[in-house]
Every structure is written in structure tokens, then in C-alpha cells.
Design a protein around this motif. Structure first.
Motif, mmCIF file in Angstrom:
data_model
loop_
_atom_site.group_PDB
_atom_site.id
_atom_site.type_symbol
_atom_site.label_atom_id
_atom_site.label_comp_id
_atom_site.label_asym_id
_atom_site.label_seq_id
_atom_site.Cartn_x
_atom_site.Cartn_y
_atom_site.Cartn_z
ATOM 1 N N ARG A 108 -6.964 -11.600 0.270
ATOM 2 C CA ARG A 108 -5.801 -11.453 -0.189
ATOM 3 C C ARG A 108 -5.953 -10.270 -1.522
ATOM 4 O O ARG A 108 -5.175 -9.451 -1.530
ATOM 5 C CB ARG A 108 -5.273 -12.393 -1.142
ATOM 6 C CG ARG A 108 -4.821 -13.616 -0.147
ATOM 7 C CD ARG A 108 -3.644 -14.506 -0.512
ATOM 8 N NE ARG A 108 -4.527 -15.619 -1.629
ATOM 9 C CZ ARG A 108 -4.824 -16.510 -1.229
ATOM 10 N NH1 ARG A 108 -4.993 -17.072 0.025
ATOM 11 N NH2 ARG A 108 -5.708 -17.382 -2.381
ATOM 12 N N GLU A 117 -6.280 -6.966 0.239
ATOM 13 C CA GLU A 117 -4.908 -6.548 0.520
ATOM 14 C C GLU A 117 -3.945 -6.043 -0.532
ATOM 15 O O GLU A 117 -3.283 -5.030 -0.342
ATOM 16 C CB GLU A 117 -4.022 -7.654 1.284
ATOM 17 C CG GLU A 117 -4.591 -8.111 2.830
ATOM 18 C CD GLU A 117 -4.049 -9.325 3.225
ATOM 19 O OE1 GLU A 117 -2.994 -9.952 2.575
ATOM 20 O OE2 GLU A 117 -4.375 -9.946 4.308
ATOM 21 N N LYS A 118 -4.152 -6.699 -1.715
ATOM 22 C CA LYS A 118 -3.334 -6.490 -2.733
ATOM 23 C C LYS A 118 -3.647 -5.102 -3.222
ATOM 24 O O LYS A 118 -2.922 -4.166 -3.914
ATOM 25 C CB LYS A 118 -3.529 -7.263 -3.881
ATOM 26 C CG LYS A 118 -2.774 -8.681 -3.714
ATOM 27 C CD LYS A 118 -2.842 -9.684 -4.759
ATOM 28 C CE LYS A 118 -2.468 -9.176 -5.899
ATOM 29 N NZ LYS A 118 -2.507 -10.295 -7.220
ATOM 30 N N SER A 162 -4.938 -2.633 -1.562
ATOM 31 C CA SER A 162 -4.298 -1.762 -0.402
ATOM 32 C C SER A 162 -2.853 -1.256 -0.762
ATOM 33 O O SER A 162 -2.267 -0.262 -0.538
ATOM 34 C CB SER A 162 -4.643 -2.242 0.907
ATOM 35 O OG SER A 162 -3.991 -1.327 1.987
ATOM 36 N N VAL A 163 -2.117 -2.337 -1.189
ATOM 37 C CA VAL A 163 -0.896 -2.153 -1.454
ATOM 38 C C VAL A 163 -0.599 -1.484 -2.924
ATOM 39 O O VAL A 163 0.109 -0.555 -2.926
ATOM 40 C CB VAL A 163 -0.151 -3.577 -1.836
ATOM 41 C CG1 VAL A 163 1.430 -3.404 -2.337
ATOM 42 C CG2 VAL A 163 0.058 -4.435 -0.286
ATOM 43 N N PHE A 164 -1.422 -1.656 -3.713
ATOM 44 C CA PHE A 164 -1.634 -1.059 -4.816
ATOM 45 C C PHE A 164 -1.896 0.695 -4.691
ATOM 46 O O PHE A 164 -1.225 1.441 -5.341
ATOM 47 C CB PHE A 164 -2.691 -1.360 -5.975
ATOM 48 C CG PHE A 164 -2.701 -0.771 -7.196
ATOM 49 C CD1 PHE A 164 -2.223 -1.328 -8.332
ATOM 50 C CD2 PHE A 164 -3.598 0.453 -7.396
ATOM 51 C CE1 PHE A 164 -2.239 -0.538 -9.526
ATOM 52 C CE2 PHE A 164 -3.498 1.190 -8.693
ATOM 53 C CZ PHE A 164 -3.118 0.538 -9.688
ATOM 54 N N ASP A 203 -0.991 2.116 -1.838
ATOM 55 C CA ASP A 203 0.129 2.663 -1.318
ATOM 56 C C ASP A 203 1.321 2.885 -2.425
ATOM 57 O O ASP A 203 2.138 3.974 -2.422
ATOM 58 C CB ASP A 203 0.686 1.699 -0.214
ATOM 59 C CG ASP A 203 -0.017 1.644 0.767
ATOM 60 O OD1 ASP A 203 -0.551 2.648 1.199
ATOM 61 O OD2 ASP A 203 -0.160 0.599 1.474
ATOM 62 N N THR A 204 1.482 1.934 -3.450
ATOM 63 C CA THR A 204 2.311 2.121 -4.341
ATOM 64 C C THR A 204 2.297 3.062 -5.409
ATOM 65 O O THR A 204 3.051 3.626 -5.821
ATOM 66 C CB THR A 204 2.646 0.824 -5.198
ATOM 67 O OG1 THR A 204 2.911 -0.290 -3.945
ATOM 68 C CG2 THR A 204 3.755 0.724 -5.957
ATOM 69 N N ARG A 212 -4.488 9.167 -0.833
ATOM 70 C CA ARG A 212 -4.108 7.744 -0.513
ATOM 71 C C ARG A 212 -5.137 7.484 0.589
ATOM 72 O O ARG A 212 -5.761 6.519 0.622
ATOM 73 C CB ARG A 212 -2.657 7.543 -0.087
ATOM 74 C CG ARG A 212 -2.289 5.973 -0.082
ATOM 75 C CD ARG A 212 -0.830 5.991 0.140
ATOM 76 N NE ARG A 212 0.017 6.643 0.978
ATOM 77 C CZ ARG A 212 0.830 7.635 0.807
ATOM 78 N NH1 ARG A 212 1.098 7.853 -0.494
ATOM 79 N NH2 ARG A 212 1.420 8.350 1.827
ATOM 80 N N LYS A 260 -8.142 4.545 0.463
ATOM 81 C CA LYS A 260 -8.370 3.386 1.479
ATOM 82 C C LYS A 260 -9.600 3.295 1.839
ATOM 83 O O LYS A 260 -10.295 2.360 2.254
ATOM 84 C CB LYS A 260 -7.114 3.443 2.478
ATOM 85 C CG LYS A 260 -5.760 2.925 1.781
ATOM 86 C CD LYS A 260 -4.576 2.822 2.832
ATOM 87 C CE LYS A 260 -3.730 2.285 2.096
ATOM 88 N NZ LYS A 260 -2.504 1.738 2.987
#
Length: 360
Positions: free
Chosen positions: A253, A256-257, A259-261, A263-264, A272, A276
Motif C-alpha cells: 500500500r 501504491e501511495k 506511485s499515486v503521489f 502521478d499527482t 514522472r 516511477k
């Protein structure tokens, strides 16, 4: 008397030379034993290849394990255990059991020595103990015990009164020829019992555990300080907990968080992509036991939880603080993007409470 005071007076250099296969068998049996004692003790350190093949240092005392594997023969006989190995200097000659018992030959009741073999024990009455996994020598027939006591006393000196309750013979079921297969299954079972879920990468988890133990066992320099022995040659319960945490759902998790950070918060597509890629490299380095990365993580996390108010800031500020203060911990081959991804992952692991500091 403390473990340290007892241990530092013991005779050392018990572990002799052995083949590569026997060394690996010792390592893997030690890993199996580590799984067994994990839930039995609040804290422990398992030391590899110092005073004995395997040692367990607990709050309640010391356990020593001498591993003796055999490819041929149906049993491991009492005669073999008590036969003195002939050396040029007779007074330096020793038997397997005599040298092992020398570790327990003191007034402390909390020292136990164990012979471990893939073959069952046969005593001097020709009785084969094939149905007992852990044979307490105090439960042997009286005549057998007297024979062993006499032999040990002859070898170690008339002032020695052997205590059979301090000696055990462990008949292990781990396959000598393919121990890895057995231990991979035990590792997954241990992980499931501990976390309630299957490990995400069971082979990677198993390999990291074996590599960690092997590294400790291969450190060959003499150490004069007890804490250095535990640190350089030992694997603690805390060490195992840290390794287990690398393969938990919480860690997934956190990744995943992170990776989302990315993207955002990172608008440029090439940047980006690079971030990653570096995040994946950080995760791989942690899972493979990269020493520098793991040491840096431990140091930084300790600092964070020692200064909670300082780090109670927005996510971007949190990362910037780590970048400014700890980038210098990395050598030149670690790029700025790698370091940023590393600090980002620490942030997300803190948010997921992976480090589980009790003072939050």
C-alpha cells in the motif's frame, strides 16, 4: 550472572572447517529453528558460527546447537559422539560431545547444549531413538547415562560432574539433499501465521532471510565485545520483524501511495516516468537487502520518530526536509531522483504505520 558474563568466559572456536554443503545445511537448519523460537521468546539473538554452529541468546539463558549431518548410515551412534579426535597434541584431543559439553560445564543451569543430526541417535545399549525428535539425555537408561558421564569426565577432568539434563539430541526431518525445498515452504507458513496473509514475493523473502543469515555466519574476525558478537554474528527478533515487514500488504500500500503521489504531484511525463522507475529500484534494493539503503532507512526513521513535531508538516514539506538533511547519506552513484523516491517511500511507510513506533 548475566548472559554476557557467562558467554565471554566460554571456550571459543568450537566450529571447525566443513564442506560448502554442510555449511548451507547448518544455515538452513538455523533458519528453521529461528521460525520455531520466534513466538516463544519476547526477544532473542541467534548467533551463527562463533562459539558453536548455532547459538540462541535469550533473556533466560543460552542454547547451543552443533549440527552434524550424515549422508550414509542409518543412525548416529553414541560411540561416534564420544570418540576422541586424534590430534598431534594428545591433551588437545576431543570428542564431539565432550567439546560441546564444555560450553555447559559450569554452575549455570540455564545453558543447554544440543547435537542436531539428520540421523536418529543410537545409544550404547543399541537402542535406536527413531521416534523422538528432541531426546533429553536425562531420559536415557541409567546404564547409558553412566557410560556417557564416565566418558565426559574422563575427557574433561575428574572435577567435572556431567549434568545429563543439559544435553539433548535433536533428530531433524529437514532433507539433507534438498533443504531449500523444505525451508521455502516453512518460510511461507511462518509468514502466514505471523501476518495472516501470504508473502507477496515468497522466493525473494526466503532468499533475503538466507542471505542475511549467511552474511552473519561468514564474518570470521574474532570479537572481544559481547554486543559486537550479537551485532556482527547474530540475527535478532527485531531483524526478522523488519524483513517480514518488507513483504507485507502495508508495504504494498505504501508503494501504491508513493506511485499515486508521483502521478499527482509531478506534471512532466518524462520526469514522472523517471521517478516511477527509481521508486521501483528503491523497492528492489530494500527487498534484496541493500545494506546502505537499509541502514539509511533505519537512521532516518529513528530521527523522524525522535522529532515528531518537526515532521508534522505537509507531505511535500516532509519530503523536502528529508532531501535537505539526509541526501548526503547516499554515495554518488545514487541519483537525485533515486533519493527523492527513497524519501517519498519512507513518508508513505510512516503514514501506513509500517514502522509501528509505539510512541506515536
Amino acid at each position: 550472572m548475566s548472559n554476557e558474563a557467562i558467554y565471554m568466559k566460554l571456550p571459543f572456536d568450537l566450529s571447525g572447517s566443513r564442506s560448502k554443503n554442510r555449511f548451507r545445511y547448518e544455515i538452513l537448519w538455523g533458519l528453521s529453528k529461528l521460525f520455531e523460537i520466534y513466538n516463544e521468546n519476547k526477544s532473542f539473538v541467534m548467533v551463527f558460527d562463533y562459539a558453536c554452529d548455532i547459538e540462541v541468546h535469550k533473556d533466560t539463558g543460552l542454547d547451543f546447537y552443533q549440527v552434524k549431518s550424515k549422508k550414509d548410515g542409518a543412525v548416529y551412534t553414541q560411540g561416534v559422539l564420544l570418540k576422541k579426535k586424534k590430534l598431534e597434541e594428545e591433551k588437545k584431543s576431543f570428542s564431539i560431545l565432550g567439546r560441546l559439553y564444555s560450553l555447559a560445564n559450569n554452575q549455570n543451569e540455564n545453558i543447554h547444549v544440543n547435537l542436531v543430526s539428520n540421523k536418529p541417535f543410537q545409544d550404547s545399549s543399541k537402542k535406536n531413538h527413531t521416534t523422538i525428535e528432541n531426546l533429553d539425555f536425562n531420559n536415557l537408561d541409567e546404564e547409558v547415562k553412566k557410560t556417557i558421564e564416565a566418558k565426559l569426565q574422563e575427557e574433561l577432568g575428574s572435577d567435572v560432574t556431567p549434568d545429563m539434563s543439559k544435553i539433548s539430541f535433536i533428530y531433524t526431518s529437514i532433507d539433507l539433499f534438498s533443504p531449500d525445498d523444505t525451508l521455502r515452504g516453512k518460510t511461507s507458513k511462518f509468514f502466514f501465521e505471523l501476518t495472516g496473509s501470504e508473502p507477496n514475493k515468497p522466493n525473494a523473502l526466503y532468499n533475503l532471510l538466507v542471505e542475511t543469515i549467511s552474511e552473519k555466519a561468514c564474518y570470521e574476525l574474532q570479537l572481544d565485545c559481547y554486543s559486537d558478537i550479537l551485532n556482527r554474528k547474530g540475527v535478532s527478533k527485531d531483524d526478522i520483524e523488519k524483513i517480514i515487514s518488507l513483504y507485507s500488504e502495508k508495504t504494498d500500500r505504501a508503494v501504491e501511495k508513493a506511485s499515486v503521489f508521483i502521478d499527482t504531484n509531478i506534471n512532466k511525463p518524462i520526469k514522472r516516468l523517471k521517478m516511477k522507475t527509481m521508486l521501483g529500484k528503491v523497492v528492489s534494493d530494500i527487498e534484496s537487502g541493500n545494506r546502505l539503503v537499509l541502514q539509511n532507512e533505519e537512521l532516518i526513521v529513528q530521527s523522524i520518530f525522535s522529532n515528531l513535531e518537526k515532521y508534522d508538516v505537509e507531505e511535500t514539506v516532509f519530503i523536502d526536509l528529508l532531501v535537505s538533511e539526509y541526501s548526503k547519506l547516499f554515495t554518488i552513484e545514487y541519483s537525485e531522483d533515486y533519493r527523492y523516491a527513497f524519501f517519498l517511500l519512507i513518508l508513505m511507510k510512516v503514514e501506513e504505520n509500517i514502522y509501528e513506533y509505539s510512541d506515536i
